[in-house]
Design an enzyme around this catalytic site. Structure first.
Site, PDB file in Angstrom:
ATOM      1  N   GLY A 175      -9.268  -9.460  -0.510  1.00 31.98           N
ATOM      2  CA  GLY A 175      -7.921 -10.094   0.040  1.00 31.98           C
ATOM      3  C   GLY A 175      -7.562 -11.487  -0.149  1.00 31.98           C
ATOM      4  N   LYS A 198     -20.155 -17.063   3.007  1.00 30.22           N
ATOM      5  CA  LYS A 198     -21.507 -17.010   3.151  1.00 30.22           C
ATOM      6  C   LYS A 198     -22.361 -16.209   2.068  1.00 30.22           C
ATOM      7  CE  LYS A 198     -20.997 -17.157   8.200  1.00 30.22           C
ATOM      8  NZ  LYS A 198     -21.400 -16.308   9.552  1.00 30.22           N
ATOM      9  N   GLY A 207     -13.626  -3.512   0.982  1.00 26.31           N
ATOM     10  CA  GLY A 207     -15.028  -3.100   1.066  1.00 26.31           C
ATOM     11  C   GLY A 207     -15.551  -2.234  -0.027  1.00 26.31           C
ATOM     12  N   ARG A 216       0.692  -1.253  -0.051  1.00 31.17           N
ATOM     13  CA  ARG A 216       0.039  -0.156  -0.111  1.00 31.17           C
ATOM     14  C   ARG A 216       0.874   1.150  -0.091  1.00 31.17           C
ATOM     15  NH1 ARG A 216      -4.874  -2.049   4.095  1.00 31.17           N
ATOM     16  NH2 ARG A 216      -6.025  -2.929   2.805  1.00 31.17           N
TER      17      ARG A 216
END
Length: 393
Positions: free
Chosen positions: A347, A194, A370, A37
């Site tokens: 990720g 999920k 996100g 990053r």
């Protein structure tokens, strides 16, 4: 998308405030374990310095308590690494909200912005104070674009000029190309543990894509919805109606969700668990599905090879254990070999790309987790929306 870029602005002699994403992983001693990053943030800083600006950079790190800077929350290790990469001193400034002293051609790092009271609540007074520090505000932190915070949204309202940095611009260009003006067929791969965590993404993408591939624990729920045996596999029986809704959407556009015809199972979740490949209908009560089988992977590969655009979020199996990584490896290598424009994010996805050595063969790798998912859902990203608003005024 119509937004202003740092490259559009003459920054000579101006105070430039860059919101970067320098939230790097560290070990127990505070040593940076991956500086990806930081490296990704260098172009914005270097462009501003070359342009003759007085440069201020800030970022969040971890989840600090507002109003205090504990040693583990400090950007000091980041300042040291930035100094090495830029081959010039980068001083770390604390208590910077009320004023920063930096000369043109120099750069300072402002201590962890989430230590400032009001940062996460996007406090208006704090935002105005920070905006007063600069002539040009640059958002180069796509990974935080889904959050409306003082350094990602509020400051952009009040700064004299608000623009996207090169990393932010690359993200928006790539995502826009993939979803707003894609070369067809548009294929999306959404996997994870999920359905519930990615239901909005699945429903939104079902309206946009030509083919939707689901994998990981998610596909187990889809198999269950089809009445197939899944043994003790991870699934969400309470989400069957939602899985059916997604499948109906895709059936209606003649792009049915592919359901595995063969799977790789194990009796326990462990690195040394023996793997057994079997027909999907032959899963026993004590089996756990950890990967798709070679026939299913081959079928998905055919879909991918015919794609014009590929969006990938999530591995299709427990690739961390080699015996359950065949499906993800096949997908990764097929995407790499495809002529389609591909964009990957998340990720676990990036870890799989690195494991199978195809990083340089993916069209674009998103740095946002996100934010990437919310963009796929079609949600407006606050930090992007304010840049679009400022560009229109």
């Amino acid at each position: 998308m119509n937004f202003k870029r740092l490259s559009d602005i003459d920054v000579k002699g101006k105070r430039v405030f860059i919101r970067a994403d320098l939230n790097v992983p560290q070990d127990d001693k505070g040593n940076i374990t991956d500086d990806t990053r930081i490296r990704a943030s260098l172009p914005a800083i270097q462009d501003a310095l070359i342009g003759g600006a007085a440069v201020m950079v800030t970022s969040h790190l971890g989840r600090p308590t507002e109003g205090e800077v504990k040693p583990e929350d400090s950007l000091a290790p980041v300042a040291a690494r930035l100094s090495e990469l830029l081959t010039r001193p980068v001083l770390l400034k604390t208590n910077w909200v009320d004023g920063v002293d930096v000369a043109p051609g120099h750069v300072v790092l402002l201590e962890n912005c989430r230590c400032n009271k009001g940062e996460k609540k996007n406090d208006d007074a704090l935002s105005k104070k920070m905006a007063a520090l600069c002539d040009v505000y640059v958002n180069d932190a796509f990974g935080t674009a889904h959050r409306a915070e003082a350094t990602t949204h509020g400051i952009a309202k009040y700064a004299p000029v608000a623009v996207a940095g090169p990393l932010m611009a690359q993200e928006l260009d790539a995502l826009g190309k993939a979803l707003h003006n894609p070369k067809r067929p548009l294929v999306a791969i959404v996997a994870g543990s999920k359905v519930s965590t990615k239901l909005d993404v699945l429903l939104s993408l079902a309206d946009k894509v030509d083919q939707l591939i689901v994998g990981g624990g998610i596909v187990n729920t889809f198999m269950l919805a089809k009445g197939m045996p899944i043994g003790k596999s991870l699934a969400e029986p309470e989400m069957l109606d939602q899985a059916v809704a997604v499948m109906k959407k895709m059936d209606a556009k003649n792009g049915p969700v592919p359901i595995p015809t063969d799977v790789v199972t194990g009796k326990k979740f462990a690195a040394d668990a023996p793997a057994e490949t079997k027909d999907a209908g032959a899963v026993t009560a004590d089996d756990m599905i950890f990967d798709i089988g070679p026939k299913s992977a081959g079928a998905l590969a055919q879909i991918i090879m015919n794609a014009g655009t590929i969006v990938w979020n999530g591995p299709v199996g427990v690739f961390e254990f080699d015996q359950f990584g065949g499906g993800t490896q096949t997908l990764a290598e097929t995407i790499a070999a495809s002529k389609a424009f591909s964009i990957a994010g998340g990720g676990d996805t990036l870890a799989a790309i690195a494991k199978y050595g195809v990083t340089d063969k993916i069209g674009y790798i998103s740095t946002g987790g996100g934010a990437f998912l919310e963009f796929l859902e079609g949600k407006p990203l606050p930090a992007v929306e304010i840049l679009l608003q400022r560009a229109a005024t």
